[in-house]
Write an enzyme that holds these catalytic residues in place. Structure first.
Site, PDB file in Angstrom:
ATOM      1  CD  GLU A 147      -2.592   1.618   0.154  1.00 32.38           C
ATOM      2  OE1 GLU A 147      -3.415   0.805  -0.276  1.00 32.38           O
ATOM      3  OE2 GLU A 147      -2.377   2.728  -0.399  1.00 32.38           O
ATOM      4  N   GLY A 186      -7.000   0.942   3.256  1.00 29.65           N
ATOM      5  CA  GLY A 186      -8.452   0.988   3.051  1.00 29.65           C
ATOM      6  C   GLY A 186      -8.853   1.700   1.770  1.00 29.65           C
ATOM      7  N   GLY A 187      -7.918   2.460   1.195  1.00 29.44           N
ATOM      8  CA  GLY A 187      -8.175   3.060  -0.125  1.00 29.44           C
ATOM      9  C   GLY A 187      -9.262   4.110  -0.134  1.00 29.44           C
ATOM     10  CB  CYS A 190     -14.536   2.610   0.074  1.00 31.96           C
ATOM     11  SG  CYS A 190     -16.100   2.411   0.924  1.00 31.96           S
ATOM     12  CG  HIS A 226     -48.648  -1.107   8.611  1.00 29.57           C
ATOM     13  ND1 HIS A 226     -48.799  -0.284   7.516  1.00 29.57           N
ATOM     14  CD2 HIS A 226     -49.174  -0.442   9.687  1.00 29.57           C
ATOM     15  CE1 HIS A 226     -49.420   0.820   7.904  1.00 29.57           C
ATOM     16  NE2 HIS A 226     -49.655   0.751   9.217  1.00 29.57           N
TER      17      HIS A 226
HETATM   18  C1  LIG Z   1     -16.651  10.641  -3.094  1.00 28.81           C
HETATM   19  C2  LIG Z   1     -16.897   9.176  -3.360  1.00 28.81           C
HETATM   20  C3  LIG Z   1     -17.969   8.543  -2.766  1.00 28.81           C
HETATM   21  C4  LIG Z   1     -18.204   7.206  -3.000  1.00 28.81           C
HETATM   22  N1  LIG Z   1     -19.286   6.624  -2.433  1.00 28.81           N
HETATM   23  C5  LIG Z   1     -19.542   5.319  -2.676  1.00 28.81           C
HETATM   24  C6  LIG Z   1     -20.654   4.682  -2.077  1.00 28.81           C
HETATM   25  O1  LIG Z   1     -21.411   5.299  -1.320  1.00 28.81           O
HETATM   26  N2  LIG Z   1     -20.867   3.378  -2.348  1.00 28.81           N
HETATM   27  C7  LIG Z   1     -20.040   2.664  -3.165  1.00 28.81           C
HETATM   28  O2  LIG Z   1     -20.280   1.477  -3.372  1.00 28.81           O
HETATM   29  N3  LIG Z   1     -18.976   3.239  -3.748  1.00 28.81           N
HETATM   30  C8  LIG Z   1     -18.707   4.552  -3.511  1.00 28.81           C
HETATM   31  N4  LIG Z   1     -17.607   5.125  -4.077  1.00 28.81           N
HETATM   32  C9  LIG Z   1     -16.728   4.303  -4.925  1.00 28.81           C
HETATM   33  C10 LIG Z   1     -15.786   3.460  -4.061  1.00 28.81           C
HETATM   34  O3  LIG Z   1     -15.082   4.286  -3.166  1.00 28.81           O
HETATM   35  C11 LIG Z   1     -14.820   2.712  -4.951  1.00 28.81           C
HETATM   36  O4  LIG Z   1     -15.535   2.020  -5.927  1.00 28.81           O
HETATM   37  C12 LIG Z   1     -14.007   1.702  -4.153  1.00 28.81           C
HETATM   38  O5  LIG Z   1     -13.265   2.348  -3.135  1.00 28.81           O
HETATM   39  C13 LIG Z   1     -13.064   0.964  -5.095  1.00 28.81           C
HETATM   40  O6  LIG Z   1     -12.193   0.236  -4.373  1.00 28.81           O
HETATM   41  P1  LIG Z   1     -10.940  -0.433  -5.035  1.00 28.81           P
HETATM   42  O7  LIG Z   1     -10.736  -1.648  -4.226  1.00 28.81           O
HETATM   43  O8  LIG Z   1     -11.077  -0.594  -6.468  1.00 28.81           O
HETATM   44  O9  LIG Z   1      -9.714   0.604  -4.845  1.00 28.81           O
HETATM   45  P2  LIG Z   1      -9.408   1.815  -3.891  1.00 28.81           P
HETATM   46  O10 LIG Z   1     -10.327   1.850  -2.737  1.00 28.81           O
HETATM   47  O11 LIG Z   1      -9.298   3.024  -4.699  1.00 28.81           O
HETATM   48  O12 LIG Z   1      -7.983   1.418  -3.297  1.00 28.81           O
HETATM   49  C14 LIG Z   1      -6.843   1.309  -4.088  1.00 28.81           C
HETATM   50  C15 LIG Z   1      -5.608   1.365  -3.188  1.00 28.81           C
HETATM   51  O13 LIG Z   1      -4.460   1.055  -3.956  1.00 28.81           O
HETATM   52  C16 LIG Z   1      -3.393   1.889  -3.554  1.00 28.81           C
HETATM   53  N5  LIG Z   1      -2.445   1.966  -4.675  1.00 28.81           N
HETATM   54  C17 LIG Z   1      -2.653   2.510  -5.912  1.00 28.81           C
HETATM   55  N6  LIG Z   1      -1.565   2.348  -6.684  1.00 28.81           N
HETATM   56  C18 LIG Z   1      -0.644   1.694  -5.916  1.00 28.81           C
HETATM   57  C19 LIG Z   1       0.683   1.252  -6.155  1.00 28.81           C
HETATM   58  N7  LIG Z   1       1.266   1.409  -7.366  1.00 28.81           N
HETATM   59  N8  LIG Z   1       1.359   0.658  -5.160  1.00 28.81           N
HETATM   60  C20 LIG Z   1       0.770   0.474  -3.947  1.00 28.81           C
HETATM   61  N9  LIG Z   1      -0.480   0.857  -3.666  1.00 28.81           N
HETATM   62  C21 LIG Z   1      -1.193   1.460  -4.646  1.00 28.81           C
HETATM   63  C22 LIG Z   1      -4.083   3.204  -3.264  1.00 28.81           C
HETATM   64  O14 LIG Z   1      -3.281   4.014  -2.413  1.00 28.81           O
HETATM   65  C23 LIG Z   1      -5.367   2.746  -2.604  1.00 28.81           C
HETATM   66  O15 LIG Z   1      -5.221   2.666  -1.213  1.00 28.81           O
HETATM   67  C24 LIG Z   1     -17.339   6.465  -3.850  1.00 28.81           C
HETATM   68  C25 LIG Z   1     -16.237   7.095  -4.431  1.00 28.81           C
HETATM   69  C26 LIG Z   1     -16.016   8.437  -4.199  1.00 28.81           C
HETATM   70  C27 LIG Z   1     -14.833   9.083  -4.842  1.00 28.81           C
END
Ligand SMILES: Cc1cc2nc3c(=O)[nH]c(=O)nc-3n(C[C@H](O)[C@H](O)[C@H](O)COP(=O)(O)OP(=O)(O)OC[C@H]3O[C@@H](n4cnc5c(N)ncnc54)[C@H](O)[C@@H]3O)c2cc1C
Length: 459
Positions: free
Chosen positions: A34, A39-40, A42, A441
């Site tokens: 990471e 947690g990225g 979300c 209900h």
């Molecule tokens: C404002 C907002 C609100 C949202 N609300 C919702 C919601 O209510 N409900 C819903 O279902 N979805 C929602 N989403 C979408 C949701 O957040 C994403 O679909 C979800 O987080 C995708 O997760 P992921 O596992 O693809 O990657 P991410 O959660 O984006 O995680 C990717 C991780 O990889 C790491 N990374 C990237 N490149 C590298 C690298 N080269 N080396 C090491 N680490 C790296 C990043 O730092 C990150 O921590 C929302 C998005 C936004 C922007």
């Protein structure tokens, strides 16, 4: 010397951590990498913090409507943005720590903090160290897109990430982009007390939804005093004293809107440009999404892509479902596929929009006879009791098989109630199952049979 693992996972979004857990439980050695916050999106800048902020905004909204419910509040209700942000930080911070702790405590799991780049189809470089494995899982997610708008480099702007540091009330927030992320921030900040303008290039908001849904959401937002500027064909940005002028057209006498802060909410870009994909030979599409098959394998054997970076979903639940598909296929010998899942999501404006299956446009192109019904929330007792009567329920079904094709519930509880229809769709049961069931209900759900009783030929 390269370190060897049974699996390498890049990114700790919604798919990576549960996958690491499953591999660990299966006795495999796994490296999880990471580069930023555990947690990225979300957890840190997406779903969890925004829904926590939306809860604060909702509370303020209800308090302002106090007289409707029979209590008095100070008319000049003010929101303490520092406390709103602190509450959000606590909730999101809890999840962020939980993800990190869980990973660090996993047996056979090595957590590496740093930026990962492929060196070959079997190796990844991080912090100048080479990690090797025959199985590599990419879960790198995406970030806010920054389009090359005229003047973008000359003005400060916010994205969903930098919005997380805002602990003050912008006087006038101009949001560029009238889709899911933009609309949630728009209503939230309006309820906190900002002036809010949404600038949208298209002719309607949330263009992927049916027109009646777009229109109803527009009315809901406008009723709260949000200004909406559609058909902004040529958006430009210019500094004007302490304001930022957002130009909406390119002609000689351009219309513009003035704001104190700009939020860009115009889509996402996958984090794939700095991953060294070319050294592993991994193919992407024109927008940078990693191309995967129905079981989420890339074109390179032994490498999978999960979550937003594969372009097959843009939600937490699609990323998590990607994990379930890959883990079950690898560890349980199943043949689960992305195409098995039914499209579903919610837009968390208030009232929320819950969606599953086909839109009207898709039903129209379906090629089979369909029935449809639409019912206003103002006739739903629970909505009346709560004084939250905006929106409607609409459902489409196959006329012959009686299976549900799609639904939209824009209304109080819509994000929860939609699951009844979704689960019946997964069960491939006829809609009459919902009519036969006895419901509680007073709920919104008890009205689904009432809506279904009104099915007529879809036109
Ligand atoms: C404002 C907002 C609100 C949202 N609300 C919702 C919601 O209510 N409900 C819903 O279902 N979805 C929602 N989403 C979408 C949701 O957040 C994403 O679909 C979800 O987080 C995708 O997760 P992921 O596992 O693809 O990657 P991410 O959660 O984006 O995680 C990717 C991780 O990889 C790491 N990374 C990237 N490149 C590298 C690298 N080269 N080396 C090491 N680490 C790296 C990043 O730092 C990150 O921590 C929302 C998005 C936004 C922007």
């Amino acid at each position: 010397m390269a370190r060897q693992f049974d699996a390498i996972i890049i990114g700790t979004g919604q798919a990576g951590p549960p996958l690491a857990k499953r591999f660990s439980a299966a006795g495999m050695s796994v490296a999880v990498i990471e580069r930023n916050k555990f947690g990225g999106t979300c957890v840190n800048t997406g779903c969890i913090p925004t829904k926590t902020l939306i809860a604060s905004a909702y509370a303020a909204h209800v308090a302002r409507r106090g007289s409707e419910y029979g209590f008095l509040t100070d008319r000049n209700l003010r929101v303490d943005m520092k406390r709103v942000k602190a509450r959000k930080d606590e909730v999101a911070g809890h999840s962020n720590k939980a993800v990190e702790q869980t990973l660090r405590q996993l047996a056979n799991c090595t957590v590496v903090e740093g930026h990962a780049q492929f060196q070959s189809s079997r190796s990844v470089m991080v912090n100048n160290e080479i990690l090797e494995s025959d199985r590599i899982f990419i879960n790198v997610g995406g970030r806010a897109a920054v389009p090359p708008l005229a003047g973008i480099r000359e003005v400060p702007f916010l994205t969903n990430s930098s919005m997380m540091d805002v602990d003050f009330l912008p006087e006038h927030l101009v949001i560029i982009g009238g889709s899911y992320v933009g609309l949630e921030f728009a209503q939230m900040y309006r309820r906190f007390g900002s002036e809010v303008t949404i600038v949208e290039r298209g002719s309607r908001l949330i263009a992927r939804e049916d027109e009646d849904v777009s229109e109803a959401v527009r009315e809901i937002l406008e009723e709260e005093g949000i200004q909406i500027r559609l058909n902004a064909k040529c958006i430009s940005l210019r500094k004007r004293n302490r304001h930022i002028a957002v130009g909406l057209e390119c002609d000689q006498d351009p219309t513009e809107t003035l704001g104190t802060h700009i939020l860009l909410a115009v889509g996402r870009t996958p984090n794939t440009n700095d991953l060294g994909l070319e050294r592993a030979g991994i193919a992407t599409d024109q927008r940078g999404y990693i191309i995967v098959d129905d079981m989420l394998q890339t074109n390179v054997p032994g490498i999978w892509a999960l979550g937003d970076c594969n372009g097959r979903g843009a939600f937490t639940h699609t990323a998590y479902n990607d994990y379930e598909i890959v883990a079950d296929n690898l560890l349980n010998g199943t043949q689960r596929r992305v195409s098995d899942r039914i499209q579903t999501y919610a837009l968390f404006v208030d009232p929320p929009l819950g969606r599953c299956g086909m839109t009207d446009v898709e039903v129209r192109n379906y090629g089979r006879a369909a029935l449809a019904a639409k019912y206003p929330m103002r006739n739903v007792t629970r909505a009346v009791e709560k004084a939250e009567t905006q929106g409607f329920i609409k459902i489409a079904v196959d006329a012959e098989t009686k299976q549900i094709l799609g639904a939209a519930i824009l209304g109080t509880g819509g994000d929860e109630v939609i699951h009844i229809l979704l689960d019946v769709m997964y069960a491939k049961a006829p809609y009459t199952t919902v009519q036969r069931a006895m419901h509680i209900h007073p709920t919104v759900a008890e009205f689904l049979p009432v809506v279904l009783a009104k099915l007529e030929p879809f036109v």
